[in-house]
Design a protein around this motif. Structure first.
Motif, PDB file in Angstrom:
ATOM      1  N   ILE A 136       0.818  -1.219   0.000  1.00 36.17           N
ATOM      2  CA  ILE A 136       0.000   0.000   0.000  1.00 36.17           C
ATOM      3  C   ILE A 136       0.848   1.265   0.000  1.00 36.17           C
ATOM      4  CG2 ILE A 136      -2.005  -1.093   1.053  1.00 36.17           C
ATOM      5  CD1 ILE A 136      -1.148   0.109   3.740  1.00 36.17           C
ATOM      6  N   LEU A 137       2.061   1.187   0.537  1.00 40.34           N
ATOM      7  CA  LEU A 137       2.931   2.360   0.601  1.00 40.34           C
ATOM      8  C   LEU A 137       3.681   2.567  -0.713  1.00 40.34           C
ATOM      9  CD1 LEU A 137       4.392   4.648   2.148  1.00 40.34           C
ATOM     10  CD2 LEU A 137       5.997   2.913   2.989  1.00 40.34           C
ATOM     11  N   GLY A 138       4.444   1.561  -1.132  1.00 43.32           N
ATOM     12  CA  GLY A 138       5.265   1.706  -2.324  1.00 43.32           C
ATOM     13  C   GLY A 138       4.483   1.628  -3.617  1.00 43.32           C
ATOM     14  N   VAL A 139       3.465   0.761  -3.658  1.00 41.84           N
ATOM     15  CA  VAL A 139       2.681   0.585  -4.878  1.00 41.84           C
ATOM     16  C   VAL A 139       1.477   1.523  -4.889  1.00 41.84           C
ATOM     17  CG1 VAL A 139       1.441  -1.063  -6.332  1.00 41.84           C
ATOM     18  CG2 VAL A 139       3.416  -1.818  -5.003  1.00 41.84           C
ATOM     19  N   GLY A 140       0.780   1.597  -3.756  1.00 40.82           N
ATOM     20  CA  GLY A 140      -0.439   2.405  -3.703  1.00 40.82           C
ATOM     21  C   GLY A 140      -0.258   3.828  -3.246  1.00 40.82           C
ATOM     22  N   GLY A 141       0.910   4.161  -2.684  1.00 37.65           N
ATOM     23  CA  GLY A 141       1.151   5.529  -2.230  1.00 37.65           C
ATOM     24  C   GLY A 141       0.386   5.917  -0.986  1.00 37.65           C
ATOM     25  N   LEU A 142       0.004   4.917  -0.158  1.00 39.14           N
ATOM     26  CA  LEU A 142      -0.767   5.174   1.060  1.00 39.14           C
ATOM     27  C   LEU A 142       0.133   5.006   2.284  1.00 39.14           C
ATOM     28  CD1 LEU A 142      -3.945   3.103   0.103  1.00 39.14           C
ATOM     29  CD2 LEU A 142      -3.659   5.583  -0.088  1.00 39.14           C
ATOM     30  N   VAL A 143       0.392   6.091   2.991  1.00 42.89           N
ATOM     31  CA  VAL A 143       1.276   6.061   4.165  1.00 42.89           C
ATOM     32  C   VAL A 143       0.427   5.770   5.402  1.00 42.89           C
ATOM     33  CG1 VAL A 143       2.981   7.311   5.520  1.00 42.89           C
ATOM     34  CG2 VAL A 143       2.779   7.753   3.060  1.00 42.89           C
ATOM     35  N   SER A 144       0.527   4.537   5.894  1.00 40.71           N
ATOM     36  CA  SER A 144      -0.261   4.126   7.061  1.00 40.71           C
ATOM     37  C   SER A 144       0.602   4.137   8.307  1.00 40.71           C
ATOM     38  CB  SER A 144      -0.837   2.725   6.840  1.00 40.71           C
ATOM     39  OG  SER A 144      -1.439   2.244   8.023  1.00 40.71           O
ATOM     40  N   PHE A 145       0.172   4.904   9.307  1.00 44.89           N
ATOM     41  CA  PHE A 145       0.888   4.935  10.581  1.00 44.89           C
ATOM     42  C   PHE A 145       0.184   4.075  11.626  1.00 44.89           C
ATOM     43  CE2 PHE A 145       4.349   8.005  10.343  1.00 44.89           C
ATOM     44  CZ  PHE A 145       5.099   7.652  11.454  1.00 44.89           C
ATOM     45  N   GLY A 146      -0.678   3.178  11.153  1.00 47.16           N
ATOM     46  CA  GLY A 146      -1.348   2.265  12.078  1.00 47.16           C
ATOM     47  C   GLY A 146      -1.235   0.829  11.627  1.00 47.16           C
ATOM     48  N   VAL A 175      -2.178  13.852   4.728  1.00 49.65           N
ATOM     49  CA  VAL A 175      -1.971  13.900   6.174  1.00 49.65           C
ATOM     50  C   VAL A 175      -3.189  13.365   6.921  1.00 49.65           C
ATOM     51  CG1 VAL A 175      -1.529  15.413   8.142  1.00 49.65           C
ATOM     52  CG2 VAL A 175      -0.361  15.831   5.981  1.00 49.65           C
ATOM     53  N   ALA A 176      -4.372  13.654   6.407  1.00 46.82           N
ATOM     54  CA  ALA A 176      -5.593  13.172   7.062  1.00 46.82           C
ATOM     55  C   ALA A 176      -5.625  11.649   7.098  1.00 46.82           C
ATOM     56  CB  ALA A 176      -6.826  13.714   6.340  1.00 46.82           C
ATOM     57  N   PHE A 177      -5.200  11.004   6.012  1.00 51.53           N
ATOM     58  CA  PHE A 177      -5.148   9.537   5.975  1.00 51.53           C
ATOM     59  C   PHE A 177      -4.165   9.020   7.014  1.00 51.53           C
ATOM     60  CE2 PHE A 177      -3.248   5.572   4.472  1.00 51.53           C
ATOM     61  CZ  PHE A 177      -4.365   4.796   4.218  1.00 51.53           C
ATOM     62  N   ILE A 178      -3.002   9.655   7.092  1.00 50.20           N
ATOM     63  CA  ILE A 178      -1.984   9.248   8.069  1.00 50.20           C
ATOM     64  C   ILE A 178      -2.531   9.334   9.485  1.00 50.20           C
ATOM     65  CG2 ILE A 178       0.278   9.821   9.044  1.00 50.20           C
ATOM     66  CD1 ILE A 178       1.075  10.857   6.279  1.00 50.20           C
ATOM     67  N   MET A 179      -3.207  10.450   9.791  1.00 53.60           N
ATOM     68  CA  MET A 179      -3.696  10.664  11.147  1.00 53.60           C
ATOM     69  C   MET A 179      -4.824   9.701  11.517  1.00 53.60           C
ATOM     70  SD  MET A 179      -1.623  12.827  12.210  1.00 53.60           S
ATOM     71  CE  MET A 179      -2.357  13.016  13.837  1.00 53.60           C
ATOM     72  N   ILE A 180      -5.679   9.374  10.559  1.00 50.28           N
ATOM     73  CA  ILE A 180      -6.790   8.467  10.865  1.00 50.28           C
ATOM     74  C   ILE A 180      -6.271   7.041  11.056  1.00 50.28           C
ATOM     75  CG2 ILE A 180      -8.906   7.445   9.963  1.00 50.28           C
ATOM     76  CD1 ILE A 180      -9.617  10.074   8.725  1.00 50.28           C
ATOM     77  N   THR A 181      -5.308   6.614  10.233  1.00 54.14           N
ATOM     78  CA  THR A 181      -4.729   5.281  10.449  1.00 54.14           C
ATOM     79  C   THR A 181      -4.016   5.230  11.794  1.00 54.14           C
ATOM     80  OG1 THR A 181      -2.710   5.915   9.238  1.00 54.14           O
ATOM     81  CG2 THR A 181      -4.448   4.796   7.991  1.00 54.14           C
ATOM     82  N   LEU A 182      -3.365   6.330  12.157  1.00 54.68           N
ATOM     83  CA  LEU A 182      -2.720   6.415  13.473  1.00 54.68           C
ATOM     84  C   LEU A 182      -3.753   6.298  14.590  1.00 54.68           C
ATOM     85  CD1 LEU A 182      -0.312   7.004  15.359  1.00 54.68           C
ATOM     86  CD2 LEU A 182      -0.705   9.444  14.945  1.00 54.68           C
TER      87      LEU A 182
END
Length: 330
Positions: A67-77, A128-135
């Motif tokens: 999801i990070l390298g292929v999808g570009g989604l930075v998940s902090f959770g 940033v909103a995606f990062i914070m919600i996964t966190l």
């Protein structure tokens, strides 16, 4: 004449690059398969346990790279999935259900459900909103684990036995446990690589670059990302299963935001988006951590800046560095 020259140059450059994409992972898995032999001829036995732990985290880092390298989604959770896998394993073993063929489907189902519910919410946002919600979701699971007083609460849960497979206990032996993790990692790698090479993977990669254009072509970007998010979470849950059996202990610390940050570091260190880079990054990260911890008790003061500087000044991580050291064409 110039057109023919250009065509010849392209055909001479492309095959080596394609071969490198196959050759490096093949060499990596071959070396990993030979690691127990190195122990048998003199390498300290503790290194096999360290490498087993590295391979367990490599599964989690690989799942994140989807999801990070292929999808570009930075998940902090993302560590929440690892913790869920570990806690499901620990709770089921404590309750007398140690059979892996029973535990694993439960882990995959719980992680898939958690990923589908949280992903449906998180993927409504970007950046940033995606990062914070996964966190936030990760911390929610973290505090839920702390509240499980029946299973150790904040002190964690000690396991007095390991999982079995059809009545046998392959995890009791250090070497057989290592190969079990290696086989699982190889399977996860082939699965993710197959997904990335498929139309699904191409859509996921294209959505990272320009989601609007992909939506116009008729693909549901949110659905594709959600499927990738769920699959990623299930693979991270698998790593939690092995981690619980390896440490014989589960703790809320398994799913803290710091652990999620470490998984991101592993993927970026190895070479984000390359898949096998996540495996290399996890191994390099944990070996460096172990080596520095033996030098000084303040090893984190050295380790943190060292990782940051390496990522900043090395384009493409370790895999990118290896490509630069390889033969150049044209």
């Amino acid at each position: 004449m110039s057109s023919a020259t250009t065509t010849a140059e392209v055909t001479s450059v492309a095959p080596p690059r394609e071969r490198a994409k196959v050759l490096l992972p093949a060499i990596l898995f071959l070396l990993l398969a030979l690691a127990p032999l190195a122990v048998s001829i003199g390498m300290p036995a503790g290194w096999l346990a360290l490498l087993t732990r590295a391979l367990i985290f490599a599964i989690a880092a690989l799942s994140l790279d989807l999801i990070l390298g292929v999808g570009g989604l930075v998940s902090f959770g993302h560590a929440a999935f690892l913790g869920i896998g570990a806690y499901v394993t620990g709770i089921m073993i404590t309750e007398g259900r140690s059979e892996a063929l029973v535990i694993l489907p439960v882990i995959l189902a719980v992680c898939a459900l958690f990923g589908a519910i949280t992903g449906a919410v998180c993927l409504r946002t970007r950046g940033v909103a995606f990062i914070m919600i996964t966190l936030a979701f990760g911390q929610m699971v973290y505090f839920l684990a702390q509240a499980l007083s029946a299973y150790g609460g904040d002190d964690g849960l000690t396991l007095y036995e390991k999982s079995t497979v059809l009545g046998f206990n392959p995890f009791a032996n250090r070497t057989s446990f290592y190969y079990s993790v290696l086989i699982a990692l190889a399977g996860a790698y082939l699965l993710v690589r197959g997904l990335v090479a498929s139309r699904f993977g191409r859509v996921l990669r294209a959505a990272r670059e320009n989601p609007t254009r992909v939506s116009v072509t008729g693909f549901d970007v949110t659905r594709v990302r959600l499927v990738a998010y769920v699959i990623s979470g299930m693979l991270a849950g698998l790593s939690g299963f092995f981690l619980a059996n390896h440490t014989e202990f589960v703790s809320p610390a398994f799913m803290s935001w710091q652990r999620s940050g470490e998984l991101i570091f592993m993927a970026v260190l190895g070479g984000v988006g390359s898949l096998h880079g996540a495996i290399i990054g996890a191994i390099a990260y944990l070996i460096a951590e172990e080596a520095l911890s033996h030098l000084t008790e303040h090893w984190r003061v050295i380790f943190g800046p060292m990782i940051i500087l390496f990522v900043l000044f090395t384009r493409g991580g370790i895999v990118g560095m290896l490509r630069k050291l390889g033969p150049r064409h044209g």
